[in-house]
Design an enzyme around this catalytic site. Sequence first.
Site, PDB file in Angstrom:
ATOM      1  N   ARG A 104       0.559  -0.981   0.028  1.00  0.00           N
ATOM      2  CA  ARG A 104       0.171  -0.123  -0.162  1.00  0.00           C
ATOM      3  C   ARG A 104       1.059   1.448   0.086  1.00  0.00           C
ATOM      4  NH1 ARG A 104      -2.123  -3.015   3.474  1.00  0.00           N
ATOM      5  NH2 ARG A 104      -3.735  -4.539   3.086  1.00  0.00           N
TER       6      ARG A 104
ATOM      7  N   LYS B  12      -2.042  -1.938   7.981  1.00  0.00           N
ATOM      8  CA  LYS B  12      -3.582  -2.282   8.667  1.00  0.00           C
ATOM      9  C   LYS B  12      -3.266  -2.790   9.855  1.00  0.00           C
ATOM     10  CE  LYS B  12      -6.581  -1.460   4.480  1.00  0.00           C
ATOM     11  NZ  LYS B  12      -7.856  -1.352   4.092  1.00  0.00           N
TER      12      LYS B  12
ATOM     13  N   HIS C 148      -2.835   2.304  -5.229  1.00  0.00           N
ATOM     14  CA  HIS C 148      -2.975   0.751  -5.425  1.00  0.00           C
ATOM     15  C   HIS C 148      -3.481   0.414  -6.991  1.00  0.00           C
ATOM     16  CE1 HIS C 148      -4.978  -1.050  -2.294  1.00  0.00           C
ATOM     17  NE2 HIS C 148      -5.899  -0.988  -2.542  1.00  0.00           N
TER      18      HIS C 148
ATOM     19  N   ARG D 173      -0.317  -1.924  -7.100  1.00  0.00           N
ATOM     20  CA  ARG D 173      -0.472  -3.266  -5.940  1.00  0.00           C
ATOM     21  C   ARG D 173      -2.066  -4.444  -6.414  1.00  0.00           C
ATOM     22  NH1 ARG D 173      -1.496  -4.649  -0.170  1.00  0.00           N
ATOM     23  NH2 ARG D 173      -2.861  -5.125   0.512  1.00  0.00           N
TER      24      ARG D 173
ATOM     25  N   HIS E 269      -3.558  -9.687   3.791  1.00  0.00           N
ATOM     26  CA  HIS E 269      -5.190  -9.473   3.842  1.00  0.00           C
ATOM     27  C   HIS E 269      -4.696 -10.671   5.106  1.00  0.00           C
ATOM     28  CE1 HIS E 269      -5.582  -8.855  -0.774  1.00  0.00           C
ATOM     29  NE2 HIS E 269      -5.907  -8.007   0.092  1.00  0.00           N
TER      30      HIS E 269
ATOM     31  N   TYR F 208      -9.469 -11.181  -6.961  1.00  0.00           N
ATOM     32  CA  TYR F 208      -8.237 -10.601  -7.655  1.00  0.00           C
ATOM     33  C   TYR F 208      -8.831 -12.786  -8.777  1.00  0.00           C
ATOM     34  CZ  TYR F 208      -5.851  -7.214  -5.162  1.00  0.00           C
ATOM     35  OH  TYR F 208      -5.796  -6.644  -5.482  1.00  0.00           O
TER      36      TYR F 208
END
Length: 328
Positions: free
Chosen positions: A153, A178, A253, A256, A279, A288
């Site tokens: 990110r 995150k 992004h 990414r 994730h 994806y």
Amino acid sequence: MLSKYLTSYLPGRRNVSSNTVRSYRDTFRLLLMYCQDVRKLRIEKLALKDIDEPLIVGFIDWLGHERHNGTTTQNQRLACIHGFCRYAQIEDPVGLLSYQRVLSIPMKKAAKPTVNHLTPDALKLILAQPDLSKASGRRDLTLLSLLYDTGARVQELVDLKVRDVRLEAPPVVILTGKGRKTRQVPLMPNTHTLLKRYMDEFHLFRDVSQDNPLFMNRMHGKLTTEGVNFILNKYVSRAREVSVTIPERVTPHVLRHTKAMHLLQAGVNLIYIRDLLGHVDISTTEIYARADTELKRKALETAYPSPTVPDLPEWSQDESLLAWLDKL
């Protein structure tokens, strides 16, 4: 109550990042603006009992109609208010019913965004734009290559410090994502070479520079997310002058997403892609697989042979069909 929530509970008890705190802060700044400008409520006179269901519903509608915020943004603002109400119902049980009514306000259904990504040729064209005869161009190429190669990110990239890079075998970069979760991402040989040359050129191996930002601006300060966007858009614009295959809007992004799609198309397991991207849930990574139409086409061709033959007859030469159409 709001001051305690933003300054003590979120950063202290919840240990959320400064970006998350800023997101909550911006939500309540807009809510106070709405109370003052639309509802004509004096901010210094506001009480917890005033933050009720009709006020919040009106605020969300105001975001959409007056500020032209999309459904996703409206839901994000509502989620921040829900979080505050969960905190407030414990701190102020007297207003429990009012907080429960605010919590019952549902999120709006939003269309799922498409996964925009670049083709390998488009990516190569963008990475070919930096002027390698200049130090800034060499920095930009290293930055964009690292952004793609690690699937980071943009905030994870600008937060990188010198100590987060290990160039000894096996070379890795430590990203903090995150929820302050860290992960180690391996570096591919080309990116490893670029990064080593960049760190040598900018003298980023000295002991005194271990806590310095890995990428700096011209003022020798930490590069910002806006700065990375500017760098990327500069080279995207140049690449678009060469080829029309470059999408109109390319963000960090998108790089990414591009890394994830390229790994998936190369046959890499979704579990490894999940770990690379940081994730928490595999279901997030599955977007994806759902977005890759080429993989779907190949899978269908492998599983089910086509019942049609390539040399079908031309319908316009069917005289009986033409006669029937004339009579219709």
